[in-house]
Design a protein around this motif. Sequence first.
Motif, PDB file in Angstrom:
ATOM      1  N   TYR A  92       1.041  -5.261  -4.100  1.00 54.41           N
ATOM      2  CA  TYR A  92       1.915  -3.999  -4.713  1.00 54.41           C
ATOM      3  C   TYR A  92       1.991  -3.054  -3.614  1.00 54.41           C
ATOM      4  O   TYR A  92       2.695  -2.204  -3.285  1.00 54.41           O
ATOM      5  CB  TYR A  92       1.156  -3.457  -5.832  1.00 54.41           C
ATOM      6  CG  TYR A  92       1.610  -3.878  -7.130  1.00 54.41           C
ATOM      7  CD1 TYR A  92       3.093  -4.055  -7.368  1.00 54.41           C
ATOM      8  CD2 TYR A  92       0.775  -3.977  -8.411  1.00 54.41           C
ATOM      9  CE1 TYR A  92       3.614  -4.252  -8.776  1.00 54.41           C
ATOM     10  CE2 TYR A  92       1.162  -4.237  -9.671  1.00 54.41           C
ATOM     11  CZ  TYR A  92       2.757  -4.461  -9.549  1.00 54.41           C
ATOM     12  OH  TYR A  92       3.025  -4.684 -10.848  1.00 54.41           O
ATOM     13  N   LEU A  93       0.510  -2.670  -2.897  1.00 56.15           N
ATOM     14  CA  LEU A  93       0.536  -1.754  -1.995  1.00 56.15           C
ATOM     15  C   LEU A  93       1.314  -1.931  -0.673  1.00 56.15           C
ATOM     16  O   LEU A  93       1.956  -0.982  -0.286  1.00 56.15           O
ATOM     17  CB  LEU A  93      -1.212  -1.856  -1.407  1.00 56.15           C
ATOM     18  CG  LEU A  93      -2.205  -1.059  -2.388  1.00 56.15           C
ATOM     19  CD1 LEU A  93      -3.611  -1.493  -2.050  1.00 56.15           C
ATOM     20  CD2 LEU A  93      -1.964   0.585  -2.291  1.00 56.15           C
ATOM     21  N   SER A  94       1.646  -3.303  -0.492  1.00 56.65           N
ATOM     22  CA  SER A  94       2.387  -3.462   0.802  1.00 56.65           C
ATOM     23  C   SER A  94       3.963  -3.138   0.411  1.00 56.65           C
ATOM     24  O   SER A  94       4.490  -2.504   1.101  1.00 56.65           O
ATOM     25  CB  SER A  94       2.380  -5.043   0.965  1.00 56.65           C
ATOM     26  OG  SER A  94       1.136  -5.628   1.576  1.00 56.65           O
ATOM     27  N   GLN A  95       4.110  -3.584  -0.849  1.00 53.14           N
ATOM     28  CA  GLN A  95       5.394  -3.361  -1.234  1.00 53.14           C
ATOM     29  C   GLN A  95       5.621  -1.649  -1.464  1.00 53.14           C
ATOM     30  O   GLN A  95       6.784  -1.183  -1.390  1.00 53.14           O
ATOM     31  CB  GLN A  95       5.611  -3.638  -2.741  1.00 53.14           C
ATOM     32  CG  GLN A  95       7.188  -3.510  -3.560  1.00 53.14           C
ATOM     33  CD  GLN A  95       7.798  -5.073  -3.880  1.00 53.14           C
ATOM     34  OE1 GLN A  95       7.215  -5.973  -3.577  1.00 53.14           O
ATOM     35  NE2 GLN A  95       8.579  -4.802  -4.607  1.00 53.14           N
ATOM     36  N   CYS A  96       4.557  -0.880  -1.484  1.00 57.67           N
ATOM     37  CA  CYS A  96       4.733   0.618  -1.533  1.00 57.67           C
ATOM     38  C   CYS A  96       4.796   1.143  -0.263  1.00 57.67           C
ATOM     39  O   CYS A  96       4.570   2.360   0.238  1.00 57.67           O
ATOM     40  CB  CYS A  96       3.613   1.072  -2.307  1.00 57.67           C
ATOM     41  SG  CYS A  96       3.658   0.891  -4.149  1.00 57.67           S
ATOM     42  N   GLY A  97       4.684   0.264   0.947  1.00 59.15           N
ATOM     43  CA  GLY A  97       4.667   0.555   2.021  1.00 59.15           C
ATOM     44  C   GLY A  97       3.590   0.820   2.738  1.00 59.15           C
ATOM     45  O   GLY A  97       3.227   1.214   4.233  1.00 59.15           O
ATOM     46  N   TYR A  98       2.393   0.529   2.346  1.00 57.12           N
ATOM     47  CA  TYR A  98       1.162   0.702   2.633  1.00 57.12           C
ATOM     48  C   TYR A  98       0.837  -0.405   3.845  1.00 57.12           C
ATOM     49  O   TYR A  98       1.142  -1.814   3.677  1.00 57.12           O
ATOM     50  CB  TYR A  98      -0.026   0.743   1.749  1.00 57.12           C
ATOM     51  CG  TYR A  98      -0.207   1.845   1.065  1.00 57.12           C
ATOM     52  CD1 TYR A  98      -1.194   2.960   1.262  1.00 57.12           C
ATOM     53  CD2 TYR A  98       1.029   2.415  -0.045  1.00 57.12           C
ATOM     54  CE1 TYR A  98      -0.960   4.110   0.682  1.00 57.12           C
ATOM     55  CE2 TYR A  98       0.825   3.405  -0.728  1.00 57.12           C
ATOM     56  CZ  TYR A  98      -0.024   4.279  -0.131  1.00 57.12           C
ATOM     57  OH  TYR A  98      -0.192   5.526  -1.177  1.00 57.12           O
ATOM     58  N   ALA A  99      -0.105  -0.012   5.031  1.00 55.89           N
ATOM     59  CA  ALA A  99      -0.645  -1.038   5.854  1.00 55.89           C
ATOM     60  C   ALA A  99      -1.897  -1.403   5.175  1.00 55.89           C
ATOM     61  O   ALA A  99      -2.660  -0.349   5.135  1.00 55.89           O
ATOM     62  CB  ALA A  99      -0.412  -0.556   7.309  1.00 55.89           C
ATOM     63  N   ILE A 100      -2.385  -2.548   5.231  1.00 54.22           N
ATOM     64  CA  ILE A 100      -3.813  -3.256   4.685  1.00 54.22           C
ATOM     65  C   ILE A 100      -5.021  -2.768   5.683  1.00 54.22           C
ATOM     66  O   ILE A 100      -4.365  -3.393   6.690  1.00 54.22           O
ATOM     67  CB  ILE A 100      -3.628  -4.522   4.001  1.00 54.22           C
ATOM     68  CG1 ILE A 100      -2.650  -4.449   2.989  1.00 54.22           C
ATOM     69  CG2 ILE A 100      -5.186  -4.546   3.577  1.00 54.22           C
ATOM     70  CD1 ILE A 100      -2.646  -3.607   1.999  1.00 54.22           C
ATOM     71  N   VAL A 101      -5.891  -2.221   5.784  1.00 55.36           N
ATOM     72  CA  VAL A 101      -7.000  -1.961   6.796  1.00 55.36           C
ATOM     73  C   VAL A 101      -8.150  -2.343   6.058  1.00 55.36           C
ATOM     74  O   VAL A 101      -8.367  -2.754   5.290  1.00 55.36           O
ATOM     75  CB  VAL A 101      -6.971  -0.460   6.876  1.00 55.36           C
ATOM     76  CG1 VAL A 101      -5.600   0.125   7.932  1.00 55.36           C
ATOM     77  CG2 VAL A 101      -7.129   0.373   6.026  1.00 55.36           C
ATOM     78  N   GLN A 102      -9.176  -2.706   7.051  1.00 57.94           N
ATOM     79  CA  GLN A 102     -10.354  -3.435   6.843  1.00 57.94           C
ATOM     80  C   GLN A 102     -11.564  -2.276   6.707  1.00 57.94           C
ATOM     81  O   GLN A 102     -12.573  -2.828   6.197  1.00 57.94           O
ATOM     82  CB  GLN A 102     -10.824  -4.162   7.733  1.00 57.94           C
ATOM     83  CG  GLN A 102      -9.892  -5.466   8.288  1.00 57.94           C
ATOM     84  CD  GLN A 102      -9.174  -6.069   6.929  1.00 57.94           C
ATOM     85  OE1 GLN A 102     -10.228  -6.446   6.006  1.00 57.94           O
ATOM     86  NE2 GLN A 102      -8.130  -6.682   6.968  1.00 57.94           N
ATOM     87  N   GLU A 103     -11.220  -1.282   6.424  1.00 60.25           N
ATOM     88  CA  GLU A 103     -12.507  -0.232   6.134  1.00 60.25           C
ATOM     89  C   GLU A 103     -11.967   1.262   5.497  1.00 60.25           C
ATOM     90  O   GLU A 103     -10.739   1.474   5.585  1.00 60.25           O
ATOM     91  CB  GLU A 103     -13.314   0.101   7.397  1.00 60.25           C
ATOM     92  CG  GLU A 103     -12.666   0.811   8.540  1.00 60.25           C
ATOM     93  CD  GLU A 103     -13.451   1.566   9.656  1.00 60.25           C
ATOM     94  OE1 GLU A 103     -14.669   1.552   9.450  1.00 60.25           O
ATOM     95  OE2 GLU A 103     -12.953   2.190  10.565  1.00 60.25           O
TER      96      GLU A 103
END
Length: 467
Positions: A56-67
């Motif tokens: 969902y977050l990716s679909q909302c345009g967010y880049a996934i980060v590790q911290e």
Amino acid sequence: MNTKTTVISEEQLACQFAFCDKINAYWLNEKRTPTAYVETYGCQQNEADSEKIRGYLSQCGYAIVQEAEGADVVVMNTCAIREHAEQRVFGNLGALTHTKKRHPAQKIFICGCMPGQQKVSERIRKSYPHVDGCFSTHHLWQFPEILWKVLNGQKRQFYVEDEAGSIAEGIPQVRDNALKAWVSIMYGCNNFCTYCIVPYVRGRERSREKESILAECRALIENGCKEITLLGQNVNSYGKDLPDGVDFSDLLAEIAALPGDFLVRFMTSHPRDAGKKLFDTMAASPKIAKQLHLPFQSGSSRVLKAMNRHYDREKYLETVNYAKSVMPDLVLTSDVIVGFPGETEEEFEETISLIEQVRYDSLFTFIFSPRTGTPAASMDDPTPKEEKNRRFDRLCSVQNRISEEIHESYIGKELRCLIDGTDKNYLTARTEGGRLVRLEGAPSLIGTYQFVTITGATTWSLTGILS
Ligand code: SAH
Ligand code: SF4
Ligand code: F3S
């Protein structure tokens, strides 16, 4: 508690995707790519849910980060199984006040199994004002709506009502690993073991349609996935709530018959429902891993009854013996609880003797943790903590010896393994039974099956060389 299963309609999901579009537009306007961090606690079911949250977050345009530091969104996907698990979450949640102070626009969400308990969601509401949104597992499919409301400046969002369990197909997923995938085949649990919080926080058992599961597996295999683990709190109950009479063994056989070079595993099996049909199905297919996680919880029939497990020691041993007779190389693992209320020294000894008799490859061992609202939490529990710790240590030392002995017996064997990654200068691989092997070799082998000769062993892992 509401028991009706609702299937989330395509329109309802389309509505969520419309919120994703709004969030995308919001960030486009801000002229930067937002970042999100998702932290997962608990079991594979939560891991699988986190893949949907990331989707969902990716679909909302967010880049996934590790911290968490500096992330625009932090999601904590929590576990309620034992008190210690909850304490860890509250500790880490407290620490997020600092990351938010340094980045005041940060939005913090807490979800998963903890908010499914009213007293926990109330505590979050009162004592953790830096939490912007809180939702239980029943509301995961509404995450874009919750996120949008928070971004849009509306007040803190709590989606924690005990709704009917739901099944939502089509939520996007960002998977952690291209080679290995979790596939949930059902949600919830109907068993109400007297110590366990899961049925209260995940609702009643509900099975996904067989065709949706098959389509997901087919797509995974076509995209290079080599290991599929089917997930459910009690996979043997699969299909009981579906109209077409399909059961778990049927589903397993159909998945194993899909074209491609892959292995299918599953967890968790409940000893009450795991039987001959399942083990015969496993034995018949080379694509079904000869690995079984069959929690026994206690070796004492009296304790098992008090736990509401619906099997006794004899029935459990019968089940295991049949499984081993049709699958001589079966790798067997289990869960066990020590210090259940009223467990006597003799009853604990019955647990030890069952472990000696079955000889598990490995065990997940737990000390009983009372969970508010479960029947066991109000049972008389006269055994002191120190005594429970002593039993726990004894049990671990017995199991460690057995694990070591079993691992030693692998030395000299040649096993087909999936090379699945690297660890420092070594390649890592998994045997069909799920045992970890370290070996030397080229990283280009990752994603392939190779024959490996086992040359060394410790309690927890094996070493080997390419054959
Ligand atoms: N559905 C699975 C397991 C779910 S929870 C099953 O039925 O086997 C994973 C394990 O956590 C359980 O098997 C049990 O051993 C342990 N567990 C659950 N509730 C617990 C509690 N209140 N205290 C200690 N251990 C617990
Ligand atoms: Fe909990 Fe029992 Fe359900 Fe497993 S089967 S999730 S231990 S209630
Ligand atoms: Fe924990 Fe929920 Fe799994 S309570 S063990 S994350 S089902």
